[in-house]
Design a protein around this motif. Structure first.
Motif, PDB file in Angstrom:
ATOM      1  N   LEU B 281     -23.057  21.213  66.858  1.00 29.28           N
ATOM      2  CA  LEU B 281     -22.509  21.973  67.985  1.00 29.28           C
ATOM      3  C   LEU B 281     -23.584  22.069  69.050  1.00 29.28           C
ATOM      4  CD1 LEU B 281     -19.939  23.686  68.703  1.00 29.28           C
ATOM      5  CD2 LEU B 281     -21.293  25.658  68.078  1.00 29.28           C
ATOM      6  N   LYS B 282     -23.209  21.709  70.268  1.00 32.48           N
ATOM      7  CA  LYS B 282     -24.216  21.695  71.319  1.00 32.48           C
ATOM      8  C   LYS B 282     -23.613  22.287  72.583  1.00 32.48           C
ATOM      9  CE  LYS B 282     -27.066  18.475  73.883  1.00 32.48           C
ATOM     10  NZ  LYS B 282     -27.263  17.074  74.205  1.00 32.48           N
ATOM     11  N   GLY B 283     -24.214  23.350  73.075  1.00 33.09           N
ATOM     12  CA  GLY B 283     -23.752  23.950  74.320  1.00 33.09           C
ATOM     13  C   GLY B 283     -24.710  23.578  75.432  1.00 33.09           C
ATOM     14  N   THR B 284     -24.177  23.248  76.587  1.00 26.40           N
ATOM     15  CA  THR B 284     -25.046  22.883  77.712  1.00 26.40           C
ATOM     16  C   THR B 284     -24.603  23.619  78.966  1.00 26.40           C
ATOM     17  OG1 THR B 284     -24.645  20.689  76.796  1.00 26.40           O
ATOM     18  CG2 THR B 284     -26.263  20.848  78.562  1.00 26.40           C
ATOM     19  N   GLY B 285     -25.527  24.293  79.592  1.00 27.45           N
ATOM     20  CA  GLY B 285     -25.305  24.907  80.899  1.00 27.45           C
ATOM     21  C   GLY B 285     -24.075  25.798  80.989  1.00 27.45           C
ATOM     22  N   LEU B 286     -23.861  26.627  79.967  1.00 25.37           N
ATOM     23  CA  LEU B 286     -22.664  27.482  79.968  1.00 25.37           C
ATOM     24  C   LEU B 286     -22.815  28.624  80.959  1.00 25.37           C
ATOM     25  CD1 LEU B 286     -22.078  27.654  76.143  1.00 25.37           C
ATOM     26  CD2 LEU B 286     -20.745  26.383  77.812  1.00 25.37           C
ATOM     27  N   LYS B 287     -21.721  28.917  81.653  1.00 22.31           N
ATOM     28  CA  LYS B 287     -21.767  30.002  82.627  1.00 22.31           C
ATOM     29  C   LYS B 287     -20.429  30.726  82.618  1.00 22.31           C
ATOM     30  CE  LYS B 287     -22.912  30.966  87.368  1.00 22.31           C
ATOM     31  NZ  LYS B 287     -22.126  30.836  88.546  1.00 22.31           N
ATOM     32  N   LYS B 288     -20.464  32.035  82.620  1.00 22.16           N
ATOM     33  CA  LYS B 288     -19.217  32.795  82.648  1.00 22.16           C
ATOM     34  C   LYS B 288     -19.404  34.055  83.479  1.00 22.16           C
ATOM     35  CE  LYS B 288     -15.168  34.329  81.573  1.00 22.16           C
ATOM     36  NZ  LYS B 288     -13.956  33.649  82.026  1.00 22.16           N
ATOM     37  N   THR B 289     -18.548  34.219  84.479  1.00 25.73           N
ATOM     38  CA  THR B 289     -18.568  35.482  85.219  1.00 25.73           C
ATOM     39  C   THR B 289     -17.211  36.147  85.068  1.00 25.73           C
ATOM     40  OG1 THR B 289     -18.025  34.182  87.146  1.00 25.73           O
ATOM     41  CG2 THR B 289     -20.269  34.984  87.014  1.00 25.73           C
ATOM     42  N   PHE B 290     -17.224  37.444  84.944  1.00 26.31           N
ATOM     43  CA  PHE B 290     -15.974  38.198  84.894  1.00 26.31           C
ATOM     44  C   PHE B 290     -15.707  38.748  86.279  1.00 26.31           C
ATOM     45  CE2 PHE B 290     -17.233  38.436  80.422  1.00 26.31           C
ATOM     46  CZ  PHE B 290     -16.061  37.994  79.834  1.00 26.31           C
ATOM     47  N   ALA B 291     -14.629  38.279  86.893  1.00 22.75           N
ATOM     48  CA  ALA B 291     -14.274  38.806  88.201  1.00 22.75           C
ATOM     49  C   ALA B 291     -13.577  40.140  87.997  1.00 22.75           C
ATOM     50  CB  ALA B 291     -13.361  37.828  88.932  1.00 22.75           C
ATOM     51  N   ALA B 292     -14.186  41.204  88.451  1.00 25.63           N
ATOM     52  CA  ALA B 292     -13.573  42.514  88.271  1.00 25.63           C
ATOM     53  C   ALA B 292     -12.443  42.657  89.273  1.00 25.63           C
ATOM     54  CB  ALA B 292     -14.626  43.599  88.480  1.00 25.63           C
ATOM     55  N   ARG B 293     -11.282  43.062  88.783  1.00 21.11           N
ATOM     56  CA  ARG B 293     -10.127  43.195  89.660  1.00 21.11           C
ATOM     57  C   ARG B 293     -10.184  44.568  90.301  1.00 21.11           C
ATOM     58  NH1 ARG B 293      -4.129  41.832  87.352  1.00 21.11           N
ATOM     59  NH2 ARG B 293      -2.972  42.641  89.099  1.00 21.11           N
ATOM     60  N   GLY B 294     -10.367  44.605  91.588  1.00 20.19           N
ATOM     61  CA  GLY B 294     -10.500  45.892  92.255  1.00 20.19           C
ATOM     62  C   GLY B 294      -9.169  46.604  92.385  1.00 20.19           C
ATOM     63  N   LEU B 350     -18.614  19.471  70.193  1.00 19.65           N
ATOM     64  CA  LEU B 350     -18.454  19.625  68.757  1.00 19.65           C
ATOM     65  C   LEU B 350     -18.399  18.213  68.195  1.00 19.65           C
ATOM     66  CD1 LEU B 350     -17.765  21.650  66.411  1.00 19.65           C
ATOM     67  CD2 LEU B 350     -15.390  21.134  66.883  1.00 19.65           C
ATOM     68  N   ASP B 351     -19.478  17.819  67.527  1.00 15.49           N
ATOM     69  CA  ASP B 351     -19.551  16.459  66.991  1.00 15.49           C
ATOM     70  C   ASP B 351     -19.305  15.409  68.075  1.00 15.49           C
ATOM     71  OD1 ASP B 351     -20.421  16.281  64.506  1.00 15.49           O
ATOM     72  OD2 ASP B 351     -18.458  16.166  63.534  1.00 15.49           O
ATOM     73  N   GLY B 352     -19.814  15.687  69.271  1.00 12.77           N
ATOM     74  CA  GLY B 352     -19.698  14.705  70.333  1.00 12.77           C
ATOM     75  C   GLY B 352     -18.465  14.816  71.205  1.00 12.77           C
ATOM     76  N   THR B 353     -17.469  15.675  70.818  1.00 12.66           N
ATOM     77  CA  THR B 353     -16.285  15.832  71.656  1.00 12.66           C
ATOM     78  C   THR B 353     -16.434  17.126  72.459  1.00 12.66           C
ATOM     79  OG1 THR B 353     -15.203  15.243  69.599  1.00 12.66           O
ATOM     80  CG2 THR B 353     -13.792  15.520  71.526  1.00 12.66           C
ATOM     81  N   ASP B 354     -16.159  17.069  73.738  1.00 14.21           N
ATOM     82  CA  ASP B 354     -16.285  18.275  74.548  1.00 14.21           C
ATOM     83  C   ASP B 354     -15.068  19.179  74.337  1.00 14.21           C
ATOM     84  OD1 ASP B 354     -16.854  20.242  76.269  1.00 14.21           O
ATOM     85  OD2 ASP B 354     -17.050  18.999  78.061  1.00 14.21           O
ATOM     86  N   GLU B 362      -5.078  18.657  72.324  1.00 22.41           N
ATOM     87  CA  GLU B 362      -6.304  18.230  71.643  1.00 22.41           C
ATOM     88  C   GLU B 362      -7.057  19.429  71.078  1.00 22.41           C
ATOM     89  OE1 GLU B 362      -7.339  14.422  74.535  1.00 22.41           O
ATOM     90  OE2 GLU B 362      -8.156  16.395  74.955  1.00 22.41           O
ATOM     91  N   LEU B 363      -7.044  20.499  71.875  1.00 23.56           N
ATOM     92  CA  LEU B 363      -7.777  21.690  71.483  1.00 23.56           C
ATOM     93  C   LEU B 363      -7.251  22.237  70.160  1.00 23.56           C
ATOM     94  CD1 LEU B 363      -9.834  23.898  72.232  1.00 23.56           C
ATOM     95  CD2 LEU B 363      -7.961  25.131  73.314  1.00 23.56           C
ATOM     96  N   ARG B 364      -5.910  22.267  70.031  1.00 24.46           N
ATOM     97  CA  ARG B 364      -5.332  22.797  68.791  1.00 24.46           C
ATOM     98  C   ARG B 364      -5.807  22.000  67.592  1.00 24.46           C
ATOM     99  NH1 ARG B 364       0.090  24.291  70.451  1.00 24.46           N
ATOM    100  NH2 ARG B 364       1.015  23.430  68.587  1.00 24.46           N
ATOM    101  N   ALA B 365      -5.926  20.679  67.768  1.00 25.59           N
ATOM    102  CA  ALA B 365      -6.398  19.844  66.675  1.00 25.59           C
ATOM    103  C   ALA B 365      -7.882  20.078  66.413  1.00 25.59           C
ATOM    104  CB  ALA B 365      -6.148  18.381  66.999  1.00 25.59           C
TER     105      ALA B 365
END
Lengths: 291, 548
Positions: B281-294, B350-354, B362-365
Motif C-alpha cells: 500500500l502506497k500513498g502519495t501526496g494525499l490532501k483533504k480539506t473539509f469545506a465547512a458549509r456556512g 494498492l498492489d500497483g492499482t490506484d 472497479e472500486l467494489r472489486a
C-alpha cells in the motif's frame, strides 16, 4: 475475575418473547390490543353474526335499540339495521386504515430514504416536493383528489394514502440522516455492498421501529379521514361505513341520536385502540427510550 | 485520629445495591476507604466495577431508588453523610465536597458564560458582593493557568478548547476551597499532552489547598503519575489497596497482577531489520480539506485542512502505526485510504492499482483487498444482523456461495477465539472485546492484503485491550497481514508497530522505525508527545501471565 473474554453470555430468549414481555408491561397497550382484536373480530364475523346486506331494510324505521331483538341496536330512518352497519363498517374502516397506511408508508419510506441517504440535491428536490404537499391542508387536498378521481372506495383509499405520506417521509429522512453516518454503514460500504442494499438491507431495518409506531397513528387518522369524507356525503355510497352512518344520522340527531352515536362510539374505540397499540409498540420496540 | 493528618473521608463497609436483573446484586460490597487531607487516592477499576457509583454515593447523587446505599457509613470530616436531608447535602456539595467530571463539554452549561457559571457557585454558597465575586472568579481562572482570564470570564464554553474547559471545571470546583475533591476520570477525554498539564494542575492546586482528592480512573499510567495511594476495585469489591509504589510495583492480588500485566510497556520490542518485502500500500501526496458549509447569515466559513501532502509506504507483513492527537488527521487518513472519504489530491496504490482513480465498479472489486477494523465495536456492527451474516456478508457480496461463506464464517469465529455457538447471536449479546473480535473476523473473511485498523482497542478495558492486541499480533504473524494501525495511544503503538508516522495538524512531522523514534525522537512535537505519556517513568513489572 472478569478477565476472561472468551465466554459468551447465556442466550437471550427469542426476539418475539422479549417483545411480548416488554409490550405487556404497558397495561393501556394491552387494552388497546384487546380493543383492536374486538374490531378485527367484528369485521371477520360481519357476515356470520348478522347475515344480510347492511343496506337492506330490516325493520320499522327508527326502532330504538334494545326493543326488537331482530335489530338489537335499532334501525335508522330507512329501516336499516344499525348493528349490521357497525359490523360491516368495521370491514371498510380496517380496509381503508390498512391499505391507506401501506400506501403512505411505502411512498414515505422511499422518498425519505433516498433524501436522507444521498443528501445534496436529491434531498433538496425531494424535500421541496414534500413541502409542497405539506403546505396544502390534508383534508382540502383529500377533497380535491376525491373530487377529481370520484368516490369509489379504491380511489378514496389511495387518496388518503397520498395525503398522509409527508410525515413518515420526513421521519424516515431524519432516521436515515443519523444512521448513514454510523460506522456499520461505513463497514458495509467497505465490504463493497451496493447503495440499494445498504439502504434497504442495512439501514432500513434499523430505522423501522419509529415508523411502525407512527404507522398506527396514520391508521387512526385514515379512519377518521374516511369518516369525515363519508360525513360530507363524499364516501362510497355502496358500502356501509361508520362515517356514512353518522352523516345520515345527523338528520335525525334530535329524535334518534343513537343513529349517529353508536357508529361514533365504534370510531372512538377503534382509533383509541390504534393509538394505544402504537404506544405499546413504542415501548416494546424502543426500550431505551423509557427509563 | 491518631495520625498527623485528619481523615477527610472515611468509607466503612459501604454497600450499594443494584436493581433486580442487574449482573450482580450489589454495585459495591463492603468498601473501606480513607482519604486524609492533602492526599490523592486513586480508585482504579475496569468499566462496571462500581467506581463511579462510589463517587455518586458520597455526593448523594445516586439514581435512587433503583440504585441506593444499603449499608455502611460515609463519614465526611467525622460526620455521617447518610441520612442527611437533601438541603443539608446541597449546602455541602460545591462548598465542602466538589466534583470534577469526565466530559467538561457536557458538564458546563453551553448557554452561559464561563464567568457566570463560576459566579453561580459563589452566589449560592458564599456571602460576597458582585465585585468581590468577579474578582474571586478571575483569580481562580488565573490559578488554573488560563491565558487572559478576563476574556475567558466572558467566553462561552464552546469558545475555549477542551483542556481549557477542564481547567474551568477545576476552577469551579476549587473556588470555595473544598476539603474533598472527587475527580471522576477528569482526563480521559483529553489528549496526552493536555492530560499531563491537567494532572500537574490538580497536583499543584491540591498541594496549595491541602484538600483530599478521590481520583477515579481506569488508567494505570495516570495512577503512576498522580496517586499517593491506590485502591483497586473488581466487580464492586476492593481487592487491593496500599501506597502507589506497593500496588504498582508489587501487586499481591491476582486481579491487580493481571490488570497491571495488561498495561502495554513503553519500551518497543527490539528493532527488526527494515523490511524489504514488496510494498502493498502506497500513498502519495494525499490532501483533504473539509469545506465547512456556512449558515444562511453567517457567510462562508474557512475550509479546514485535515490532511496535507501525506505520503507513506506499507510493506507486506508490516505494521505501520499512525499516531497523533485528536485533530491531527489520523482518522481522515484511514478513511481516505479505504476511500470511505473522497480525497482531494494524491493517489493510494494498492498492489500497483490506484484506488482513488478506480471507477465505482472497479472500486467494489478492489475493496476486498483492503479491509477495515473500526473503533467502536458497537456502532460498526449492524445491530439487526446475526453474527454469521455479518461475517459472511463480504464474501457473499463478492460472489461466494452463501452456504460456503457461512461455513467459513464459523471457522473464522474459532480463529478469533470465539465459540462457534456465537454464530447465531446478535451483536448486542456480546461484550465489547468480543464484538471487536467479530469485527476482526469480518475483516479477515475477505482475505484482504491490507487491514486498516482505526483505534481498534481504544474503546476497550485494559485487560480486554491486551487480549485483542495479542490476537491481532498473532493473526498478523500467522497470516502475514499488513496493518495500517491508527492510534492515539503511544503505549499500544510501541507494542504493535514496526514503523510509525507521527502526525500533527495533518502533516507528518516524523516517521521511522518505532524503536528508533521512541528512543530518540527528533521533532519537538514527538518529544513533547512522548514526554507527556502518563506514568512514563513507571515500567509495569513483568508478571507471570498465568496470574488470571
Amino acid at each position: 475475575m472478569t478477565l476472561a473474554d472468551a465466554q459468551i453470555a447465556p442466550p437471550e430468549p427469542p426476539r418475539h418473547v422479549m417483545f411480548w414481555r416488554r409490550y405487556k408491561r404497558n397495561r393501556a397497550a394491552v387494552l388497546g390490543l384487546v380493543l383492536f382484536a374486538v374490531v378485527v373480530l367484528m369485521a371477520l364475523s360481519a357476515g356470520v353474526i348478522d347475515p344480510g346486506d347492511p343496506l337492506r331494510r330490516a325493520g320499522e324505521p327508527l326502532t330504538p335499540p334494545f326493543v326488537n331483538w331482530q335489530t338489537p341496536l335499532g334501525t335508522d330512518q330507512l329501516g336499516r339495521d344499525v348493528m349490521s352497519g357497525v359490523f360491516y363498517g368495521a370491514r371498510i374502516s380496517l380496509l381503508i386504515g390498512v391499505v391507506a397506511t401501506l400506501v403512505a408508508i411505502v411512498i414515505g419510506v422511499v422518498i425519505g430514504a433516498l433524501a436522507g441517504y444521498f443528501g445534496g440535491w436529491v434531498d433538496d428536490l425531494l424535500m421541496r416536493i414534500t413541502e409542497a404537499f405539506q403546505t396544502i391542508p390534508n383534508f382540502v387536498l383529500l377533497l380535491a383528489l376525491v373530487a377529481i378521481m370520484g368516490s369509489k372506495i379504491e380511489w378514496i383509499t389511495l387518496a388518503i394514502g397520498i395525503v398522509s405520506w409527508t410525515a413518515p417521509a420526513r421521519m424516515v429522512r431524519a432516521e436515515f440522516m443519523s444512521l448513514r453516518g454510523r460506522e456499520f454503514v461505513d463497514a458495509a460500504r467497505n465490504l463493497g455492498v451496493s447503495n440499494t442494499s445498504i439502504i434497504f438491507r442495512e439501514i432500513l431495518p434499523n430505522a423501522l421501529p419509529p415508523i411502525v409506531v407512527y404507522a398506527s397513528v396514520i391508521m387512526a387518522l385514515s379512519i377518521l379521514m374516511e369518516s369525515a369524507l363519508a360525513f360530507l356525503a363524499l364516501g362510497d355510497p355502496n358500502y356501509a361505513s361508520w362515517g356514512n352512518m353518522i352523516g345520515q344520522g345527523r338528520a335525525v340527531l334530535r329524535s334518534a341520536p343513537y343513529c349517529a352515536v353508536i357508529p361514533g362510539i365504534a370510531i372512538i374505540f377503534t382509533v383509541l385502540s390504534f393509538s394505544l397499540l402504537g404506544e405499546g409498540l413504542n415501548d416494546a420496540l424502543n426500550p431505551r427510550q423509557k427509563k | 485520629m491518631t495520625t498527623t493528618a485528619r481523615s477527610v473521608l472515611e468509607l466503612r463497609k459501604l454497600q450499594i445495591s443494584l436493581p433486580k436483573g442487574a449482573d450482580r446484586p450489589h454495585a459495591l460490597e463492603a468498601l473501606d476507604l480513607t482519604i486524609k487531607a492533602g492526599e490523592i487516592v486513586c480508585l482504579v477499576g475496569e468499566s462496571g466495577s462500581g467506581k463511579s457509583l462510589c463517587a455518586g454515593a458520597i455526593m448523594g447523587l445516586l439514581p435512587e431508588p433503583h440504585v441506593r446505599v444499603t449499608g455502611g457509613a460515609i463519614r465526611f470530616m467525622g460526620e455521617e453523610l447518610r441520612g442527611k436531608s437533601e438541603a443539608q447535602m446541597r449546602a455541602l456539595r460545591g462548598a465542602d465536597i466538589s466534583m470534577i467530571f469526565q466530559e467538561p463539554m457536557t458538564a458546563l452549561n453551553p448557554q452561559k458564560t464561563v464567568g457566570w457559571q463560576i459566579d453561580e457557585v459563589l452566589r449560592l454558597h458564599a456571602k460576597m458582593t458582585k465585585t468581590e465575586r468577579k474578582a474571586r472568579a478571575i483569580e481562580m481562572l488565573e490559578r488554573v493557568h488560563i491565558p487572559d482570564p478576563p476574556s475567558a470570564y466572558n467566553a462561552y464554553p464552546h469558545q475555549v478548547s477542551g483542556g481549557q474547559r477542564q481547567r474551568v471545571m477545576i476552577a469551579m470546583s476549587l473556588v470555595l476551597s473544598p476539603k474533598l475533591i472527587i475527580a471522576d476520570e477528569p482526563t480521559t477525554a483529553l489528549d496526552v499532552t493536555t492530560q499531563l498539564q491537567i494532572l500537574k494542575l490538580i497536583r499543584e492546586l491540591q498541594d496549595e489547598e491541602g484538600a483530599g482528592v478521590l481520583f477515579i480512573t481506569h488508567d494505570f499510567g495516570v495512577v503512576a503519575e498522580i496517586a499517593d495511594k491506590v485502591a483497586v476495585l473488581c466487580r464492586g469489591e476492593l481487592v487491593e489497596s496500599g501506597t502507589t509504589d506497593a500496588v504498582l510495583n508489587h501487586p499481591q492480588h491476582p486481579y491487580t497482577k493481571a490488570l497491571i500485566g495488561a498495561v502495554p510497556a513503553l519500551t518497543p520490542p527490539p528493532v527488526k531489520a527494515a523490511s524489504t518485502a514488496p510494498v502493498v500500500l502506497k500513498g502519495t501526496g494525499l490532501k483533504k480539506t473539509f469545506a465547512a458549509r456556512g449558515g444562511l447569515l453567517s457567510g462562508k466559513r474557512k475550509a479546514v485542512t485535515a490532511v496535507k501532502d501525506l505520503s507513506f509506504e506499507l510493506r507486506q507483513g508490516e505494521t505501520l502505526g499512525v499516531v497523533g492527537e485528536s485533530g491531527s488527521g489520523k482518522t481522515t487518513v484511514s478513511r481516505i485510504v479505504t476511500r470511505l472519504l473522497e480525497c482531494d489530491q494524491g493517489s493510494v496504490e494498492l498492489d500497483g492499482t490506484d484506488l482513488l482513480a478506480a471507477s465505482p465498479k472497479e472500486l467494489r472489486a478492489l475493496r476486498q483487498h483492503i479491509q477495515m477494523v473500526f473503533q467502536d465495536p458497537m456502532a460498526s456492527l449492524n445491530p439487526r444482523k446475526r453474527v454469521v451474516d455479518l461475517i459472511a456478508q463480504g464474501p457473499i457480496v463478492h460472489g461466494a456461495n452463501p452456504q460456503k461463506a457461512r461455513e467459513q464464517a464459523k471457522k473464522l469465529l474459532e480463529l478469533v477465539e470465539l465459540s462457534p455457538a456465537a454464530a447465531n447471536r446478535f451483536p448486542h449479546e456480546f461484550s465489547g472485546g468480543q464484538r471487536q473480535r467479530i469485527g476482526i473476523a469480518r475483516a479477515l473473511a475477505m482475505e484482504p492484503k491490507v487491514i486498516v485498523a482505526d483505534e481498534p482497542v481504544s474503546a476497550l478495558d485494559v485487560s480486554v485491550q491486551a487480549q485483542v492486541l495479542k490476537l491481532l499480533v498473532d493473526l498478523r504473524d500467522r497470516l502475514n497481514l499488513s496493518l495500517l494501525f491508527v492510534t492515539h495511544d503511544l503505549r499500544v503503538a510501541a507494542q504493535l508497530c514496526d514503523r510509525i508516522i507521527v502526525m500533527q495538524k495533518g502533516e507528518i512531522v516524523e516517521s521511522g522505525l518505532t524503536a528508533e523514534v521512541f528512543a530518540n525522537p527528533q521533532h519537538p512535537y514527538t518529544q513533547n508527545l512522548l514526554s507527556s505519556i502518563p506514568g512514563r517513568d513507571w515500567t509495569p513489572p513483568s508478571l507471570q501471565p498465568d496470574a488470571a
